[in-house]
Design a protein around this motif. Structure first.
Motif, PDB file in Angstrom:
ATOM      1  N   GLU A  18      40.446  36.735  38.690  1.00 16.96           N
ATOM      2  CA  GLU A  18      40.250  35.576  37.827  1.00 16.96           C
ATOM      3  C   GLU A  18      41.419  34.612  37.844  1.00 16.96           C
ATOM      4  N   ALA A  19      42.512  34.980  38.547  1.00 18.65           N
ATOM      5  CA  ALA A  19      43.699  34.133  38.599  1.00 18.65           C
ATOM      6  C   ALA A  19      44.454  34.414  39.888  1.00 18.65           C
ATOM      7  N   TYR A  20      45.362  33.522  40.249  1.00 23.88           N
ATOM      8  CA  TYR A  20      46.206  33.742  41.415  1.00 23.88           C
ATOM      9  C   TYR A  20      47.210  34.864  41.136  1.00 23.88           C
ATOM     10  N   GLY A  21      47.643  35.527  42.220  1.00 25.02           N
ATOM     11  CA  GLY A  21      48.668  36.549  42.078  1.00 25.02           C
ATOM     12  C   GLY A  21      48.102  37.873  41.590  1.00 25.02           C
ATOM     13  N   GLN A  22      49.018  38.757  41.175  1.00 27.83           N
ATOM     14  CA  GLN A  22      48.698  40.074  40.596  1.00 27.83           C
ATOM     15  C   GLN A  22      48.291  41.122  41.616  1.00 27.83           C
ATOM     16  N   GLY A  23      48.051  40.756  42.877  1.00 25.25           N
ATOM     17  CA  GLY A  23      47.740  41.743  43.900  1.00 25.25           C
ATOM     18  C   GLY A  23      46.540  42.602  43.544  1.00 25.25           C
ATOM     19  N   ALA A  24      46.649  43.896  43.884  1.00 26.06           N
ATOM     20  CA  ALA A  24      45.532  44.808  43.636  1.00 26.06           C
ATOM     21  C   ALA A  24      45.216  44.930  42.157  1.00 26.06           C
ATOM     22  N   GLY A  26      45.065  42.672  40.090  1.00 21.99           N
ATOM     23  CA  GLY A  26      44.253  41.543  39.659  1.00 21.99           C
ATOM     24  C   GLY A  26      42.775  41.678  39.972  1.00 21.99           C
ATOM     25  N   LEU A  27      42.418  42.698  40.751  1.00 15.35           N
ATOM     26  CA  LEU A  27      41.007  42.928  41.069  1.00 15.35           C
ATOM     27  C   LEU A  27      40.335  43.669  39.920  1.00 15.35           C
ATOM     28  N   LYS A  28      39.278  43.114  39.404  1.00 19.57           N
ATOM     29  CA  LYS A  28      38.577  43.702  38.261  1.00 19.57           C
ATOM     30  C   LYS A  28      37.158  44.118  38.660  1.00 19.57           C
ATOM     31  N   HIS A  29      36.770  45.318  38.236  1.00 18.27           N
ATOM     32  CA  HIS A  29      35.402  45.781  38.465  1.00 18.27           C
ATOM     33  C   HIS A  29      34.481  45.094  37.460  1.00 18.27           C
ATOM     34  N   VAL A  30      33.427  44.484  37.976  1.00 18.62           N
ATOM     35  CA  VAL A  30      32.495  43.749  37.126  1.00 18.62           C
ATOM     36  C   VAL A  30      31.056  44.053  37.555  1.00 18.62           C
ATOM     37  N   GLU A  31      30.134  43.690  36.691  1.00 18.07           N
ATOM     38  CA  GLU A  31      28.712  43.709  37.029  1.00 18.07           C
ATOM     39  C   GLU A  31      28.221  42.284  36.926  1.00 18.07           C
ATOM     40  N   VAL A  32      27.680  41.766  38.035  1.00 18.62           N
ATOM     41  CA  VAL A  32      27.281  40.358  38.096  1.00 18.62           C
ATOM     42  C   VAL A  32      25.879  40.258  38.703  1.00 18.62           C
ATOM     43  N   PRO A  33      25.219  39.121  38.521  1.00 15.72           N
ATOM     44  CA  PRO A  33      23.884  38.957  39.111  1.00 15.72           C
ATOM     45  C   PRO A  33      23.928  39.010  40.639  1.00 15.72           C
ATOM     46  N   VAL A  34      22.893  39.588  41.225  1.00 14.83           N
ATOM     47  CA  VAL A  34      22.756  39.571  42.682  1.00 14.83           C
ATOM     48  C   VAL A  34      22.460  38.133  43.106  1.00 14.83           C
ATOM     49  N   PRO A  35      23.187  37.600  44.092  1.00 16.00           N
ATOM     50  CA  PRO A  35      22.942  36.210  44.508  1.00 16.00           C
ATOM     51  C   PRO A  35      21.612  36.070  45.238  1.00 16.00           C
ATOM     52  N   SER A  36      21.175  34.839  45.413  1.00 14.73           N
ATOM     53  CA  SER A  36      19.913  34.562  46.103  1.00 14.73           C
ATOM     54  C   SER A  36      20.177  33.824  47.405  1.00 14.73           C
ATOM     55  N   ALA A  37      19.362  34.110  48.409  1.00 14.27           N
ATOM     56  CA  ALA A  37      19.476  33.428  49.694  1.00 14.27           C
ATOM     57  C   ALA A  37      18.852  32.047  49.604  1.00 14.27           C
ATOM     58  N   LYS A  38      19.645  31.030  49.909  1.00 13.17           N
ATOM     59  CA  LYS A  38      19.141  29.653  49.937  1.00 13.17           C
ATOM     60  C   LYS A  38      18.802  29.266  51.372  1.00 13.17           C
ATOM     61  N   LYS A  39      18.596  28.001  51.616  1.00 11.14           N
ATOM     62  CA  LYS A  39      18.209  27.530  52.945  1.00 11.14           C
ATOM     63  C   LYS A  39      19.234  27.967  53.982  1.00 11.14           C
ATOM     64  N   LYS A  60      46.962  35.272  46.586  1.00 10.59           N
ATOM     65  CA  LYS A  60      48.369  34.959  46.317  1.00 10.59           C
ATOM     66  C   LYS A  60      48.574  33.463  46.069  1.00 10.59           C
ATOM     67  N   GLY A  61      47.667  32.642  46.604  1.00  3.79           N
ATOM     68  CA  GLY A  61      47.767  31.198  46.420  1.00  3.79           C
ATOM     69  C   GLY A  61      48.226  30.458  47.655  1.00  3.79           C
ATOM     70  N   PRO A  68      40.862  29.853  46.697  1.00  7.26           N
ATOM     71  CA  PRO A  68      39.407  29.888  46.503  1.00  7.26           C
ATOM     72  C   PRO A  68      38.905  28.596  45.871  1.00  7.26           C
ATOM     73  N   ARG A  69      37.644  28.305  46.111  1.00  8.82           N
ATOM     74  CA  ARG A  69      37.083  27.048  45.606  1.00  8.82           C
ATOM     75  C   ARG A  69      36.997  27.058  44.094  1.00  8.82           C
ATOM     76  N   LYS A  70      36.718  28.250  43.526  1.00  6.09           N
ATOM     77  CA  LYS A  70      36.672  28.355  42.073  1.00  6.09           C
ATOM     78  C   LYS A  70      36.934  29.798  41.673  1.00  6.09           C
ATOM     79  N   LEU A  71      37.366  29.980  40.466  1.00  7.94           N
ATOM     80  CA  LEU A  71      37.621  31.307  39.898  1.00  7.94           C
ATOM     81  C   LEU A  71      36.630  31.557  38.769  1.00  7.94           C
ATOM     82  N   PRO A  72      36.232  32.821  38.512  1.00  5.57           N
ATOM     83  CA  PRO A  72      36.600  34.028  39.257  1.00  5.57           C
ATOM     84  C   PRO A  72      36.014  34.028  40.663  1.00  5.57           C
ATOM     85  N   PHE A  73      36.611  34.864  41.525  1.00 13.46           N
ATOM     86  CA  PHE A  73      36.268  34.865  42.944  1.00 13.46           C
ATOM     87  C   PHE A  73      36.117  36.293  43.444  1.00 13.46           C
TER      88      PHE A  73
END
Length: 336
Positions: A18-24, A26-39, A60-61, A68-73
């Motif tokens: 969710e932010a720059y830095g912090q190394g390993a 900084g990685l957070k386990h989450v549950e998120v929606p499955v993405p959809s295939a577009k064109k 690291k930045g 990244p284009r946007k956070l979280p990533f």
């Protein structure tokens, strides 16, 4: 409208920062929606992914503000899996296909159970190639291939006999570069640490030097050959060190160029210098990926795997890449 497998869940497990830095950490386990295939996209159920140094450098930045284009990533782009859905416009892939893919760098998504990949960077994976072997290819083998082509290597038997130096030859790019250089019938001098000398020789290198020794640090070929090209896979070596080691039109392909290397490369280009430093930016494309997968299938190329981690331990894989001592690829395998 995308054709979607009925068994695809609504949510998936993933790791994101969710932010720059912090190394390993900084990685957070989450549950998120499955993405959809577009064109022109496909939805993959991932089986394996690989962590490349560029992944944690983005965190690291180092590539701010581009990535990244946007956070979280959700990071990581090099993956293998099964197609479970295809978006509009996709004609050469179908649900059920086993594939290797490079995800869009802007969106990432590889540290997850599902990810969306561009159809033009997704290739079918034959049964002779495992998911882990395939996932190692896109960035590392693609960079090695394009670096050697920039030197003048040919893979159709028409190339000239060239002498090349590969630095950090036991790393992810270097191990592929050694093998590909031999497929192009080049004479290969390589540098690596003591513990990997036998491995690098076994993959075809003609001369291998320990980079910690005075001889290795000098980068001079033990046989006295001048280099027609250098695939430079490490940092901390100046152009002034390389220049006297090159043939009259030798090139140094720098895969991790800093600002001064980019400036030097630009100067060499505009002044039409015969000896040149060439910063390389990978151009991902389907033809190269198909070529590399084909070499794996035929046994002409191998993915050297340093370690394997389940998705639940992806943070350890991330830290291993940051530590920088991996011999070959660091693979994350998705639990079923």
């Amino acid at each position: 409208m995308a054709a979607t497998a009925a068994t695809t869940p609504a949510k998936m497990r993933a790791l994101q920062y969710e932010a720059y830095g912090q190394g390993a950490a900084g990685l957070k386990h989450v549950e998120v929606p499955v993405p959809s295939a577009k064109k022109n996209e496909v939805l993959l159920k991932l089986q394996a992914a690989t962590v490349n140094p560029v992944d944690w450098k983005i965190q690291k930045g180092d590539l701010r503000p581009l990535l990244p284009r946007k956070l979280p990533f959700i990071p990581v782009t090099d993956v293998a899996g099964e197609v479970v859905a295809v978006g509009p416009g996709v004609e050469d892939l179908a649900a059920g296909d086993q594939v290797v893919a490079m995800l869009n760098s802007l969106n990432g998504g590889g540290l997850a159970e599902y990810a969306v990949a561009p159809a033009n960077l997704t290739v079918k994976r034959p049964s002779a190639v495992s998911a882990a072997e395939g996932a190692g290819l896109p960035i590392a083998a693609g960079t090695a291939l394009q670096s050697l082509r920039s030197i003048g290597a040919k893979f159709d038997g028409t190339g000239k006999p060239l002498n090349v130096l590969i630095t950090a030859a036991s790393g992810g790019v270097g191990l592929y570069a050694v093998q590909l250089a031999k497929l192009a019938n080049l004479h290969v001098t390589a540098t690596c640490g003591t513990r990997n000398i036998d491995l690098v020789k076994s993959l075809g290198a003609d001369e291998v030097m320990d980079y910690r020794t005075p001889e290795g640090a000098s980068l001079q070929s033990p046989s006295g050959k001048k280099y027609d090209g250098v695939v430079h896979c490490t940092v901390g070596v100046s152009w002034s060190t390389f220049k006297p080691l090159l043939s009259s039109s030798g090139r140094v392909i720098d895969i991790t160029p800093n600002f001064s290397a980019i400036l030097a490369g630009g100067l060499h280009k505009v002044t039409f210098a015969k000896k040149r430093l060439v910063p390389l930016l990978l151009w991902p494309n389907k033809a190269d990926l198909e070529f590399l997968v084909g070499l794996l299938e035929k046994g002409k190329l191998k993915t050297v795997i340093d370690s394997r981690f389940p998705l639940s331990d992806a943070g350890k894989a991330w830290q291993s890449s940051i530590d920088g001592h991996a011999t070959g690829k660091i693979i994350i395998e998705m639990e079923s």
